[in-house]
Design a protein around this motif. Sequence first.
Motif, mmCIF file in Angstrom:
data_model
loop_
_atom_site.group_PDB
_atom_site.id
_atom_site.type_symbol
_atom_site.label_atom_id
_atom_site.label_comp_id
_atom_site.label_asym_id
_atom_site.label_seq_id
_atom_site.Cartn_x
_atom_site.Cartn_y
_atom_site.Cartn_z
ATOM 1 N N ASP A 37 0.839 -1.194 0.000
ATOM 2 C CA ASP A 37 0.000 0.000 0.000
ATOM 3 C C ASP A 37 0.876 1.247 0.000
ATOM 4 O O ASP A 37 1.728 1.414 0.877
ATOM 5 N N THR A 38 0.660 2.110 -0.963
ATOM 6 C CA THR A 38 1.434 3.359 -1.032
ATOM 7 C C THR A 38 0.516 4.575 -1.052
ATOM 8 O O THR A 38 0.863 5.617 -1.607
ATOM 9 N N SER A 39 -0.653 4.447 -0.403
ATOM 10 C CA SER A 39 -1.580 5.584 -0.410
ATOM 11 C C SER A 39 -2.281 5.832 0.926
ATOM 12 O O SER A 39 -2.737 6.943 1.180
ATOM 13 N N SER A 40 -2.354 4.828 1.783
ATOM 14 C CA SER A 40 -3.242 4.932 2.953
ATOM 15 C C SER A 40 -2.608 5.524 4.204
ATOM 16 O O SER A 40 -3.286 6.151 5.008
ATOM 17 N N TYR A 41 -1.305 5.323 4.387
ATOM 18 C CA TYR A 41 -0.704 5.647 5.676
ATOM 19 C C TYR A 41 0.283 6.811 5.575
ATOM 20 O O TYR A 41 1.421 6.650 5.164
ATOM 21 N N ASP A 42 -0.204 7.980 5.957
ATOM 22 C CA ASP A 42 0.592 9.203 5.987
ATOM 23 C C ASP A 42 0.928 9.486 7.441
ATOM 24 O O ASP A 42 0.044 9.642 8.286
ATOM 25 N N ASN A 43 2.215 9.547 7.764
ATOM 26 C CA ASN A 43 2.599 9.754 9.164
ATOM 27 C C ASN A 43 2.882 11.219 9.485
ATOM 28 O O ASN A 43 3.474 11.535 10.526
ATOM 29 N N GLY A 44 2.438 12.104 8.615
ATOM 30 C CA GLY A 44 2.642 13.535 8.853
ATOM 31 C C GLY A 44 3.810 14.104 8.094
ATOM 32 O O GLY A 44 3.939 15.328 7.960
ATOM 33 N N THR A 45 4.674 13.227 7.594
ATOM 34 C CA THR A 45 5.792 13.689 6.771
ATOM 35 C C THR A 45 5.681 13.153 5.356
ATOM 36 O O THR A 45 6.501 13.475 4.502
ATOM 37 N N GLY A 46 4.667 12.351 5.116
ATOM 38 C CA GLY A 46 4.461 11.762 3.801
ATOM 39 C C GLY A 46 3.920 10.348 3.924
ATOM 40 O O GLY A 46 3.785 9.799 5.016
ATOM 41 N N ILE A 47 3.609 9.762 2.783
ATOM 42 C CA ILE A 47 3.093 8.398 2.752
ATOM 43 C C ILE A 47 4.217 7.412 3.066
ATOM 44 O O ILE A 47 5.306 7.495 2.496
ATOM 45 N N ILE A 48 3.928 6.489 3.969
ATOM 46 C CA ILE A 48 4.892 5.458 4.317
ATOM 47 C C ILE A 48 4.515 4.181 3.563
ATOM 48 O O ILE A 48 3.405 3.664 3.745
ATOM 49 N N PRO A 49 5.404 3.658 2.713
ATOM 50 C CA PRO A 49 5.097 2.399 2.021
ATOM 51 C C PRO A 49 4.789 1.306 3.044
ATOM 52 O O PRO A 49 5.527 1.131 4.023
ATOM 53 N N SER A 50 3.693 0.578 2.809
ATOM 54 C CA SER A 50 3.184 -0.331 3.836
ATOM 55 C C SER A 50 2.925 -1.729 3.278
ATOM 56 O O SER A 50 2.440 -1.885 2.156
ATOM 57 N N TYR A 51 3.234 -2.718 4.099
ATOM 58 C CA TYR A 51 2.880 -4.100 3.812
ATOM 59 C C TYR A 51 1.794 -4.498 4.805
ATOM 60 O O TYR A 51 2.029 -4.531 6.017
#
Length: 417
Positions: free
Chosen positions: A369-383
């Motif tokens: 997933d490269t769209s759902s998890y933004d940690n405030g500094t940008g999207i974090i690539p997620s498995y």
Amino acid sequence: MFKRKFLAAVLGTAMVASLMTGCGGAADTTSSNDDAETVTEAATEAAADDTAADDTAADDTAADDSASEDAGGKKVGIAMPTKSLERWNRDGSYLQEQFEGKGYEVSLTYSDNKIDQQVKDIEGLIADGVDLLVIAAIDGESLSQVLAEAKEENIPVISYDRLIMNTDAVSYYVSFDNYTVGKLQGEFVRDQLDLDNAKGPFNIEFTAGDPADNNAGFFFNGAFDVLKPYIDKGTLVVPSGQTSFDQVATKSWDTATAMSRFQNILGSNYSDGTQLDVALCSNDSTALGVTQAISTDYAGTNSVIVTGQDGDEANLANLVDGKQTMTVYKAVANEAVATLDLGVAILSGQTPDASLIDNAGWSFDCAYDTSSYDNGTGIIPSYLLVPTVVTKDNLQKELVDTGYYTMDENGYPHPTN
């Protein structure tokens, strides 16, 4: 070694048998010959097994040496939140086992749910010269400064299970689809009550997780989004009026805190015999407290639907006993496998992407997933791995047959790790 002891015992028995034959006369000659043949065969088999065992040990040693060589003497630092919640013990154990199995040196810390302690633990891991950090944060907002130090030292960071916020030091995020966890809980309630067809009204109360845990909002929102249309329509009613995350949150996912709050809800809204139909709890530690409150403070006689998450041992016993209705199980052994393969790729200089899943050939479902998890500094690539609904009816199939738990003679499951 066992075969050698066995062979010695067989030979010893044969000597005794031979002596007894000498005293017994010619009538025992055939028996003595048979015994000798048996001993010879046993000795041959034992010797062959010993050779095979030695070969296997040599192969294992070679494999261990190969793994250590592949690891290149690199160190992995793992920071877990606490030992007070059963699931984090499983996570830490699985992660350590996976990385050490590949030859990496592992430092594993638990921080007793104390933010300052976790910061110190991570500082210690950085000072120890780890090459990779795997962190399940106590408070996703509290690690920016210490992870800035990690970034200065070029130490990549995997945010494990809980997303670490407001820092560009995080390289990847490995977790389950946390919104789906809550969605599964909400759908379970919907289906159990047949909300699409039933008139109701049914009474429901919510118990969510720790505001410091970024996942807690995903769990709550996933469930609430499924159930809100039925609340708006009046099929579901919340007598306490507590429907926002802030109202229903439970600091540190604490069982006693959840129990105390729910005792107050029952005393204020259900003491007159009003029926409670659903207690939607985001995880098992809060569900444990809610279940205890229901058992002592609820005036009704109906069976209340109680949801949970994690598959904690006490909660699975409650499933068996009918005190809890379901739990969403997240196979943390698989989460550890995904984290290992991601970590190995990072440490070997790769930039992992969706191809990691295809190349790894995992037996479990996982999405990149490269769209759902933004940690405030940008999207974090997620498995993101896929969770499973577990009830009393499928507990054997989903947890025991898969090897994650064993079942005792009384029908209660226990984790294998």
